[in-house]
Design a protein around this motif. Sequence first.
Motif, PDB file in Angstrom:
ATOM      1  N   PHE A   1       0.836  -1.195   0.000  1.00  0.00           N
ATOM      2  CA  PHE A   1       0.000   0.000   0.000  1.00  0.00           C
ATOM      3  C   PHE A   1       0.877   1.254   0.000  1.00  0.00           C
ATOM      4  CE2 PHE A   1      -3.309  -2.844   1.770  1.00  0.00           C
ATOM      5  CZ  PHE A   1      -4.351  -2.493   0.926  1.00  0.00           C
ATOM      6  N   ALA A   2       0.672   2.107  -0.985  1.00  0.00           N
ATOM      7  CA  ALA A   2       1.376   3.390  -1.060  1.00  0.00           C
ATOM      8  C   ALA A   2       0.357   4.508  -0.898  1.00  0.00           C
ATOM      9  CB  ALA A   2       2.112   3.526  -2.386  1.00  0.00           C
ATOM     10  N   ARG A   3       0.816   5.669  -0.466  1.00  0.00           N
ATOM     11  CA  ARG A   3      -0.116   6.737  -0.113  1.00  0.00           C
ATOM     12  C   ARG A   3      -0.547   7.572  -1.307  1.00  0.00           C
ATOM     13  NH1 ARG A   3       1.057  10.089   4.947  1.00  0.00           N
ATOM     14  NH2 ARG A   3      -1.173  10.301   4.699  1.00  0.00           N
ATOM     15  N   THR A   4       0.247   7.581  -2.376  1.00  0.00           N
ATOM     16  CA  THR A   4      -0.097   8.403  -3.530  1.00  0.00           C
ATOM     17  C   THR A   4      -0.002   7.589  -4.807  1.00  0.00           C
ATOM     18  OG1 THR A   4       2.176   9.143  -3.976  1.00  0.00           O
ATOM     19  CG2 THR A   4       0.902  10.419  -2.360  1.00  0.00           C
ATOM     20  N   ARG A   5      -0.668   8.076  -5.824  1.00  0.00           N
ATOM     21  CA  ARG A   5      -0.625   7.412  -7.128  1.00  0.00           C
ATOM     22  C   ARG A   5       0.792   7.398  -7.693  1.00  0.00           C
ATOM     23  NH1 ARG A   5      -5.745  10.914  -9.126  1.00  0.00           N
ATOM     24  NH2 ARG A   5      -4.678  12.368  -7.755  1.00  0.00           N
TER      25      ARG A   5
ATOM     26  N   GLU B   1       3.411   4.082  -8.701  1.00  0.00           N
ATOM     27  CA  GLU B   1       4.126   3.865  -9.956  1.00  0.00           C
ATOM     28  C   GLU B   1       5.637   3.767  -9.750  1.00  0.00           C
ATOM     29  OE1 GLU B   1       2.706   3.035 -12.610  1.00  0.00           O
ATOM     30  OE2 GLU B   1       0.644   3.475 -12.051  1.00  0.00           O
ATOM     31  N   ILE B   2       6.173   4.529  -8.801  1.00  0.00           N
ATOM     32  CA  ILE B   2       7.611   4.451  -8.517  1.00  0.00           C
ATOM     33  C   ILE B   2       7.959   3.063  -7.967  1.00  0.00           C
ATOM     34  CG2 ILE B   2       9.450   5.323  -7.009  1.00  0.00           C
ATOM     35  CD1 ILE B   2       8.163   8.099  -7.247  1.00  0.00           C
ATOM     36  N   ILE B   3       7.190   2.595  -6.999  1.00  0.00           N
ATOM     37  CA  ILE B   3       7.451   1.271  -6.414  1.00  0.00           C
ATOM     38  C   ILE B   3       7.259   0.182  -7.468  1.00  0.00           C
ATOM     39  CG2 ILE B   3       6.603  -0.419  -4.734  1.00  0.00           C
ATOM     40  CD1 ILE B   3       5.914   1.930  -2.894  1.00  0.00           C
ATOM     41  N   LEU B   4       6.226   0.311  -8.274  1.00  0.00           N
ATOM     42  CA  LEU B   4       5.961  -0.677  -9.319  1.00  0.00           C
ATOM     43  C   LEU B   4       7.136  -0.753 -10.294  1.00  0.00           C
ATOM     44  CD1 LEU B   4       3.839  -2.645 -10.421  1.00  0.00           C
ATOM     45  CD2 LEU B   4       2.865  -0.742 -11.726  1.00  0.00           C
ATOM     46  N   THR B   5       7.674   0.397 -10.648  1.00  0.00           N
ATOM     47  CA  THR B   5       8.827   0.428 -11.561  1.00  0.00           C
ATOM     48  C   THR B   5      10.030  -0.262 -10.936  1.00  0.00           C
ATOM     49  OG1 THR B   5       8.045   2.523 -12.487  1.00  0.00           O
ATOM     50  CG2 THR B   5      10.346   1.952 -12.882  1.00  0.00           C
ATOM     51  N   TYR B   6      10.295   0.044  -9.665  1.00  0.00           N
ATOM     52  CA  TYR B   6      11.422  -0.592  -8.975  1.00  0.00           C
ATOM     53  C   TYR B   6      11.231  -2.111  -8.878  1.00  0.00           C
ATOM     54  CZ  TYR B   6      13.184   3.949  -7.294  1.00  0.00           C
ATOM     55  OH  TYR B   6      13.707   5.206  -7.188  1.00  0.00           O
ATOM     56  N   LEU B   7      10.025  -2.543  -8.517  1.00  0.00           N
ATOM     57  CA  LEU B   7       9.782  -3.975  -8.334  1.00  0.00           C
ATOM     58  C   LEU B   7       9.881  -4.735  -9.647  1.00  0.00           C
ATOM     59  CD1 LEU B   7       6.849  -4.184  -5.748  1.00  0.00           C
ATOM     60  CD2 LEU B   7       9.144  -5.154  -5.515  1.00  0.00           C
ATOM     61  N   GLN B   8       9.309  -4.174 -10.705  1.00  0.00           N
ATOM     62  CA  GLN B   8       9.406  -4.859 -11.991  1.00  0.00           C
ATOM     63  C   GLN B   8      10.849  -4.884 -12.472  1.00  0.00           C
ATOM     64  OE1 GLN B   8       6.514  -3.205 -14.713  1.00  0.00           O
ATOM     65  NE2 GLN B   8       4.837  -4.313 -13.726  1.00  0.00           N
ATOM     66  N   GLY B   9      11.602  -3.857 -12.155  1.00  0.00           N
ATOM     67  CA  GLY B   9      13.023  -3.854 -12.498  1.00  0.00           C
ATOM     68  C   GLY B   9      13.801  -4.863 -11.687  1.00  0.00           C
ATOM     69  N   SER B  10      13.334  -5.118 -10.442  1.00  0.00           N
ATOM     70  CA  SER B  10      14.065  -6.032  -9.565  1.00  0.00           C
ATOM     71  C   SER B  10      14.009  -7.473 -10.055  1.00  0.00           C
ATOM     72  CB  SER B  10      13.506  -5.968  -8.143  1.00  0.00           C
ATOM     73  OG  SER B  10      12.257  -6.605  -8.060  1.00  0.00           O
TER      74      SER B  10
ATOM     75  N   ILE C   1       3.629  -8.812 -11.109  1.00  0.00           N
ATOM     76  CA  ILE C   1       3.678  -7.602 -10.274  1.00  0.00           C
ATOM     77  C   ILE C   1       2.864  -6.528 -10.966  1.00  0.00           C
ATOM     78  CG2 ILE C   1       5.175  -5.912  -9.161  1.00  0.00           C
ATOM     79  CD1 ILE C   1       7.501  -7.959  -9.595  1.00  0.00           C
ATOM     80  N   ARG C   2       1.782  -6.092 -10.339  1.00  0.00           N
ATOM     81  CA  ARG C   2       0.883  -5.138 -10.979  1.00  0.00           C
ATOM     82  C   ARG C   2       0.589  -3.963 -10.046  1.00  0.00           C
ATOM     83  NH1 ARG C   2      -2.024  -7.417 -15.221  1.00  0.00           N
ATOM     84  NH2 ARG C   2      -2.521  -5.246 -15.730  1.00  0.00           N
ATOM     85  N   GLY C   3       0.117  -2.874 -10.643  1.00  0.00           N
ATOM     86  CA  GLY C   3      -0.324  -1.709  -9.883  1.00  0.00           C
ATOM     87  C   GLY C   3      -1.846  -1.660  -9.844  1.00  0.00           C
ATOM     88  N   TYR C   4      -2.389  -0.905  -8.886  1.00  0.00           N
ATOM     89  CA  TYR C   4      -3.849  -0.792  -8.755  1.00  0.00           C
ATOM     90  C   TYR C   4      -4.138   0.549  -8.092  1.00  0.00           C
ATOM     91  CZ  TYR C   4      -8.674  -2.346  -7.794  1.00  0.00           C
ATOM     92  OH  TYR C   4     -10.044  -2.478  -7.755  1.00  0.00           O
ATOM     93  N   ARG C   5      -4.749   1.459  -8.837  1.00  0.00           N
ATOM     94  CA  ARG C   5      -5.043   2.788  -8.297  1.00  0.00           C
ATOM     95  C   ARG C   5      -6.113   3.448  -9.153  1.00  0.00           C
ATOM     96  NH1 ARG C   5      -3.119   6.471 -11.796  1.00  0.00           N
ATOM     97  NH2 ARG C   5      -1.271   6.046 -13.057  1.00  0.00           N
TER      98      ARG C   5
ATOM     99  N   ILE D   1       6.427  14.052 -15.879  1.00  0.00           N
ATOM    100  CA  ILE D   1       6.524  12.629 -16.167  1.00  0.00           C
ATOM    101  C   ILE D   1       5.366  11.955 -15.439  1.00  0.00           C
ATOM    102  CG2 ILE D   1       7.891  10.529 -15.951  1.00  0.00           C
ATOM    103  CD1 ILE D   1       9.040  12.570 -17.906  1.00  0.00           C
ATOM    104  N   TYR D   2       4.411  11.436 -16.218  1.00  0.00           N
ATOM    105  CA  TYR D   2       3.258  10.752 -15.658  1.00  0.00           C
ATOM    106  C   TYR D   2       3.505   9.254 -15.794  1.00  0.00           C
ATOM    107  CZ  TYR D   2      -1.558   9.136 -15.021  1.00  0.00           C
ATOM    108  OH  TYR D   2      -2.680   8.497 -14.576  1.00  0.00           O
ATOM    109  N   MET D   3       3.248   8.503 -14.730  1.00  0.00           N
ATOM    110  CA  MET D   3       3.521   7.072 -14.758  1.00  0.00           C
ATOM    111  C   MET D   3       2.225   6.284 -14.623  1.00  0.00           C
ATOM    112  SD  MET D   3       7.113   6.721 -12.713  1.00  0.00           S
ATOM    113  CE  MET D   3       6.621   7.723 -11.321  1.00  0.00           C
ATOM    114  N   HIS D   4       2.121   5.231 -15.432  1.00  0.00           N
ATOM    115  CA  HIS D   4       0.924   4.407 -15.467  1.00  0.00           C
ATOM    116  C   HIS D   4       1.345   2.964 -15.682  1.00  0.00           C
ATOM    117  CE1 HIS D   4      -3.486   4.005 -16.086  1.00  0.00           C
ATOM    118  NE2 HIS D   4      -3.135   2.969 -16.832  1.00  0.00           N
ATOM    119  N   GLU D   5       1.086   2.103 -14.701  1.00  0.00           N
ATOM    120  CA  GLU D   5       1.536   0.702 -14.743  1.00  0.00           C
ATOM    121  C   GLU D   5       3.032   0.609 -15.043  1.00  0.00           C
ATOM    122  OE1 GLU D   5      -0.365  -2.646 -14.433  1.00  0.00           O
ATOM    123  OE2 GLU D   5      -1.679  -2.391 -16.154  1.00  0.00           O
TER     124      GLU D   5
END
Length: 850
Positions: free
Chosen positions: A293-297, A301-310, A333-337, A544-548
């Motif tokens: 759970f992240a507090r902002t949209r 996207e930042i965490i999702l990018t890091y995790l998919q990169g990991s 690994i997916r995002g949901y917002r 820079i807008y991030m989406h999935e």
Amino acid sequence: MISDLLNFWKQDSDTSPNISAWKTTPPRPSQTLPLPDLIPVSLREALSSLGINSLYAHQHSAWTHAQQNKNIILSTSTASGKTLAYNLPVLSSIINNNQTRALYLFPTKALAQDQLSNLQNLIPETWNLKLAIYDGDTPQSQRQTIRKTANIVLSNPDMLHTGILPHHANWNEFFTNLKFIVIDEAHTYRGVFGSHVANVIRRLKRVAKFYGANPQFILASATIGNPKELAEKLIEEPVELIDNDGSSKGERHFIIYNPPVTDESLGLRKSAILESVRLATNLLRHDIQSVVFARTRRTVEIILTYLQGSRESEIGNGKTIPDSRLPNSISPIRGYRSGYLPTQRREIEQGLRDGSVKTVVATTALELGIDIGGLGAAILVGYPGTIASARQQAGRAGRGDDPAVSILVASPNPLDQFLAHHPEYFFGRSPEQALVNPNHLLILLEHLRCAMFELPFQTQESFGSLSWELIEEYLQFLVSNQESHLSNEKYYWMKDQYPAANISLRSASPQSFVLTSTDLDGKPITIGTVDGESAHWMIHPGAIYMHEAQQYFVQELNLENHNAQLVPVGLDYYTEAQQQSEIQVLSDLTPSPSPERRGGQVGYGEIQVTTQVVGFRKIRWFTNENLDQEPLDLPPSELQTTGYWLTLSEQTLNHLRESGVWTNDPNDYGPNWQKIRETVRTRDQFTCQVCGAKEINRQHDVHHKTPFRAFTSVEEANRLENLTTLCHSCHHKVEQNVRMRSGLAGLGFVLGNLAPLFLMCDNRDLGTHTDPAGTVNGLPSIVLYDLVPAGIGFSQKLFEIHDELIARAYELVTQCECKDGCPSCVGPGGENGGGGKNETIEILKQLMML
């Protein structure tokens, strides 16, 4: 296995030393009772086919009270079977009388879809019982049939407000036979949204009464501090509280993790985001399905990018770089917002249920009771703002008897650090109370307009709990405003348009911005949407807008047409908007005479906040290096709301000046400053000494290399070798680096971050403004204000708890281990500047008279 991972964390040198609290709750057996005899045989058989042959204690209590025609609210833990508890009395009634109608209200469309699926699984096809969703996505061709034949209509407050009540004549049969109103996730109806919804329910009851119906209410809520009070405020009728949770629970672990300090003198800690990514990667490697759970949209996207990169390289070594690939719909690994299209959300929900999605990174959009199966773990990246919300998010892990773990990763935010150092405050504190104010002047007036459109007001008619004497004042105002007409003791709506269309229940901008781009073939595609209130800071030109986890560069923001054109990119930075605010006090609502306060004056009242996005920063991934800063020219927005303020008295200022701990007075550079300034600019050939820009339309600035306040004499500070010429942009960057944070700014920082602990609100519900020049009465002041039009009562509450707020702030700042201010107390100074910790402590001492 979770046990293997927990043992690893206990021994891991990167994890174990940073665990500030670990609470284990042992397994809890279920408390069940036999199925009640009055449950119809066909429903009993349907339950048996699903393996349900008994009820939890709270489900049995709900049935008993419902059979006595009592209004009830269920307030039990996540995944405790509240849905079945409210479905049983409704379905039984429909089986006994097929004319019975029920209205189910959910806060989101997604939840309505999910609950429809649950109902369909419970109801055999042989039953002559019709279910239907009625919301903005319902095809026009189906709506008439639904209105005429559906036994259970699943909807949301927004659709009830704009699509059902204004057209109640089309719902004649439904309202005539309406027996049940189910309100799920009632804890979400707080603040502005809840105050609107309470008035929508007033209108709903008024229309139902017109058709001769007196429906029974069944509400369901997560655990909050005042479920019975909230329910009775929402429906304005007596309510029975059912909180004897009889569901079984597996072993639960709750860990508070505080990232390690990386710079003791500055109090800087390792990134909460990167530590959360590391812990989530541990879960993924142990094959434990989890939600982050992240507090902002943007953080999602930042965490999702890091995790998919990991998945391709190690997180810990900092080598992972976001790539430019398009979203991978088969990724585990997916995002949901919010902003994701409905089809994307349904796909992710199904992936969680069938196990193909192993890790989902989400905002609070996934906090509600959507069925996503049993997850093994939940990571909370930063305290979500309330104890109730933290428990709701943690409850997403371990749905059932299996063990589960939840980890709260503390951010540098003062509130997070306060809880990390005082875990007993987190574990021992009861959940917050949900506050609503349905009689808020502007909100009430808006819904009186809607109610009058739906049915004329008769003289002596009340509205909810409000007396006719009060209602009459409002109606007379509408008459004088030529919105209403009084004839034969009835007040009629006079305008052409129906008022509900222009009222947003969520106090958000009613019109969203559509985001468009092109796919790999160059065809135009819709990526998602952004609400109007967020557009200026999320999708400004150059953002820079991030989406999935895919980056998009915003080419154009069209404010008139409410759309933005984006281009997919793969860059090594993200952007952060910068805003400026000005505040004007419109009226002082402080009780007279104002109570005596130590060190200054405290008050609250109506204010106007003018905010403008003036630029944005480019921040490099992982290192958080500030790469560049660009200006923006966007129109300002105005907000009329309420604010709580604290001003320092002249006596306090004089004491602070005499003690040498007041740095907010303007610098006096001496009588020869203009001459010195001209000499320096001439010496430097009117050229910025950083970027080489020449003076064009405005004179360059002259900057002190070593801060002016660091010297004891003007002459020493103004030596030519200590002065240099900088353009405005470069000067701003350098000032950030050597910023001397004042005690007043430090106090504003800590109060703004600590206040949400005493209110059931997110810190994004409050704005903070610090003004040494004096927003109030010309004296240095700090203003905390409601970030909603007309306010919702936060400011008055802060005024009432001022003394406790100041005491807690003093406790937090003095107990912080940093030397001169850090993100965990008063905020940091610049990289080479000074913090304001000592100044802040002295101001707090004056306010407490220590």
